[in-house]
Design an enzyme around this catalytic site. Structure first.
Site, short mmCIF file in Angstrom:
data_model
loop_
_atom_site.label_atom_id
_atom_site.label_comp_id
_atom_site.label_asym_id
_atom_site.label_seq_id
_atom_site.Cartn_x
_atom_site.Cartn_y
_atom_site.Cartn_z
CB SER A 76 10.32 74.96 -54.91
OG SER A 76 11.00 76.16 -54.83
CG HIS A 110 18.29 75.16 -7.89
ND1 HIS A 110 18.09 73.82 -7.93
CD2 HIS A 110 18.38 75.57 -9.19
CE1 HIS A 110 18.05 73.41 -9.21
NE2 HIS A 110 18.23 74.46 -9.99
CG HIS A 117 12.24 73.34 -58.85
ND1 HIS A 117 13.52 72.86 -58.85
CD2 HIS A 117 12.37 74.69 -58.77
CE1 HIS A 117 14.38 73.86 -58.77
NE2 HIS A 117 13.71 74.99 -58.74
CG ASP A 176 16.68 79.41 -58.03
OD1 ASP A 176 16.31 79.53 -56.85
OD2 ASP A 176 15.90 79.12 -58.96
CD GLN A 190 9.62 78.17 -57.41
OE1 GLN A 190 10.03 77.44 -56.55
NE2 GLN A 190 10.35 79.17 -57.88
CD GLU A 231 11.41 77.77 -51.61
OE1 GLU A 231 10.47 77.36 -52.34
OE2 GLU A 231 12.52 77.23 -51.56
CG HIS A 232 11.49 81.45 -54.21
ND1 HIS A 232 11.14 80.14 -54.47
CD2 HIS A 232 12.80 81.44 -53.88
CE1 HIS A 232 12.21 79.37 -54.31
NE2 HIS A 232 13.23 80.12 -53.94
#
Lengths: 432, 432
Positions: free
Chosen positions: B237, B420, B262, B361, B259, B327-328
């Protein structure tokens, strides 16, 4: 020569289940070779591209430029027949108009307690489009892959196409011009994918790579996935035709062969409630094969993977079609509505006897890049959504934080994430 | 202890480019082990699951059932504190309400010449949700992964969670009940992924597998991709905070540590135009680390991957943030609008000083499964769209086929696909 499966036979379920899991693709293990090429392009950039292009495509970049010039594209457009340019323009207009409806809308709002929430869509900055060389170099694929990017507003669309001996199909270049491709390079194989993903002195890297290719290209795309986005890895094409008794067998046979001529791994399937129709279609396929230029490919496909499935009642085809989850599904019946309502898994559905799948390949307006090998159970055809991404937006003021904060703290503590809890508590003067 | 990058230094671009490509993950090569496990589950089904679960999780399925019973879930709910149940319910309601807005609408229409075109969305039939065991077993992740499936209308949501010695975190079971999970199995690792993808005597296969997991789970998901769909493979993350001088350094430090706690591979970055603020944040991080339960993890993350980037003017952060594609992204500034307007690449943006990322979150309503490792350049967070698929519909009558057919024939012939061309020509009585 296709296999027959009869719903009323005792062994139908076992045979149908086995039929569903038949692999139609030999996947060569080319991973080691691909990894070497990618590492080499990352290390040596343009020089590696020049070396591989000389070796694999017989092009010398000291004689021909890697980048295709505007003048070359002008010349390719001039060399394409007016009838073909007109057909490409008609296709492009219809594809562009249909795909414009797919553009997702931003959704920015405030909820009942005043929290600002949002979903904002933005185009990907740069996209790479792989176009195969030789006979698999299809102008229609250029339109189908590049136009949704144009509609999405992708500012940079980079096409790579191998040019054996330096030559590129002029219709492919004309299609690229019509579809708004912004750069074209004479490159193919894993080295082209590596150049798009990592960049070289000449080529700035892209953020996503799309388009079909051989085993090397597919392996290279899997390899660079993560560094860049990729589209689906397409398998051999397939068509499923659900047909009642009132069909012209020759029309259906023509549709089955249109699929079969693509690839020996392609698959053509008929489900019908009328055995006589099934037999007539089979006979018509044999007859038409006799005059087909790509008969060798088509007959191998029909022999190895073709199937005629006989059901008791037409509505029994629904659960079978949902399990097959065909890339292309034709409903060649008088009353398509009940079938249409029951189908959940299919890449694209072609409704009624006057909608041969081939219309969707070229000029229907919908995309012809569709999920193969039963992946319509969980994925969709190419669309504008493949060229945009969504950013979530969240906005709280002190009031909202006071209302939601305690629940966040409780959940964080229950997960053993104390720093998470503190990041909220400190703003609420809750201490710890 | 984080690194500092100063925009006004001569070597900034080189250092920033190197910073962007720093790998934060050691990927063990577990492919061979995973392949063996998957093959074994395909061959031996439930018996293989029993053997692996005994070996890896210490569970004996002759003593404890593989499937978690309703009574067990009832007991787990009863064992969860009312405060926590209330927090889960608040989170679930907010997530469900926000995600309901993401449900795409069918678009069925007729164009100017009477061609019927359509995009029809249907839910995936069955989805598998992997939930890690031990300390990484997060109830909030169960809500975030399962609720969008519920909103999409997925009829079957199958959860697998490893249960060392038989025990499963009761809050995870409570969250699964709240989120509408329909089946739960005590299974983890590659064997759980194999069971979801291929099915066993007890477990019917699903069409898509989502959820986080360790290296074995990630490798297994990559391996079964194609047979089933998978969500993104998430990396460690990360958070990027853009901060002006008027911030409380302790608030920002708390966010960075939320953060960092994690994972040692997590990354926390500040961009600021105020060196003094940067230094104050750094000091606050050191201070707060002293009392943090997960200080060992958080300090390793901050030491190895933390960064403070000093820019001349705050708007200079925009191009840097777009390259980082975090991500954030927190915008801890007085006037977030100009920054918000300029950001193109970010998983989620948290606007203003009172929106710590942690709210997202748990209880903001938006999804916390977001693109990591710069993949926000080309992909989006988890949403209802991940649980539905689109079928194209095309419908022509004889008139429309007459209008569009000739262009399709021209394009097919130019691509060398005679079958075709015939499939259209035969319906127009054009012969060949």
């Amino acid at each position: 020569m296709a296999i027959w499966l009869n719903q009323t036979s005792g062994d139908f379920e076992a045979r149908f289940a086995a039929f569903l899991t038949t692999k139609r693709e030999v996947s060569d293990d080319v991973n080691d070779a691909v990894r070497t090429i990618i590492d080499d392009v990352r290390a040596r950039g343009d020089q590696a591209l020049a070396d591989y292009s000389k070796r694999f495509d017989g092009i010398d970049f000291t004689q021909v430029s890697m980048r295709v010039t505007d003048a070359e594209i002008d010349a390719a457009v001039a060399a394409t027949s007016p009838e073909l340019i007109e057909a490409l323009n008609l296709a492009a207009e219809r594809i562009e108009r249909h795909h414009a409806r797919q553009m997702p809308k931003d959704d920015i709002y405030e909820d009942a307690i005043g929290v600002g929430l949002g979903s904002r869509w933005t185009a990907i900055d740069a996209v790479g489009l792989y176009v195969p060389g030789g006979t698999a170099s299809y102008p229609s694929s250029v339109l189908m892959n590049a136009l949704p990017a144009k509609v999405a507003g992708v500012p940079r669309v980079v096409m790579v196409v191998p040019a054996t001996g330096g030559a590129i199909n002029p219709t492919v270049l004309a299609a690229a011009r019509i579809a708004g491709v912004t750069e074209i390079y004479r490159l193919g194989g894993a080295q082209a994918v590596a150049a798009l993903a990592y960049g070289t002195e000449t080529i700035a890297p892209v953020a996503k790579i799309v388009g079909p290719g051989n085993a090397y290209v597919a392996a290279a795309k899997r390899h660079v996935f993560g560094t860049v986005g990729i589209d689906m890895i397409a398998g051999p094409s397939e068509v499923l035709v659900i047909a009642d008794k009132d069909n012209d067998p020759d029309w259906l046979a023509a549709d089955l062969l249109a699929q079969a001529e693509h690839d020996t791994g392609a698959q053509s399937i008929v489900i019908t409630d009328d055995e006589a129709l099934g037999k007539a279609v089979e006979a018509a396929v044999e007859r038409q094969l006799k005059t087909l230029p790509r008969a060798e490919t088509a007959s191998a496909s029909w022999r190895d993977y073709g199937a005629i499935i006989l059901v008791d009642r037409l509505e029994d085809s629904i659960p079978l079609a949902n399990r097959i989850a065909a890339e292309h599904l034709e409903l060649a019946v008088d009353d398509p509505e009940p079938l249409l309502a029951g189908i959940r898994n299919a890449g694209a559905i072609f409704v009624g006897r006057h909608t041969p799948e081939v219309i969707g390949d070229y000029v229907g307006g919908s995309n012809h890049v569709l999920p193969t090998a039963r992946s319509a159970r969980f994925s969709s055809g190419l669309s504008v959504l493949d060229y945009v991404k969504r950013t979530s937006i969240l906005r709280l003021g002190p009031d909202q934080l006071r209302q939601l904060g305690p629940a966040a703290i409780a959940l964080a503590k229950s997960e053993g994430l104390e720093a998470h809890a503190r990041s909220v508590a400190i703003r609420l003067n809750l201490g710890d």
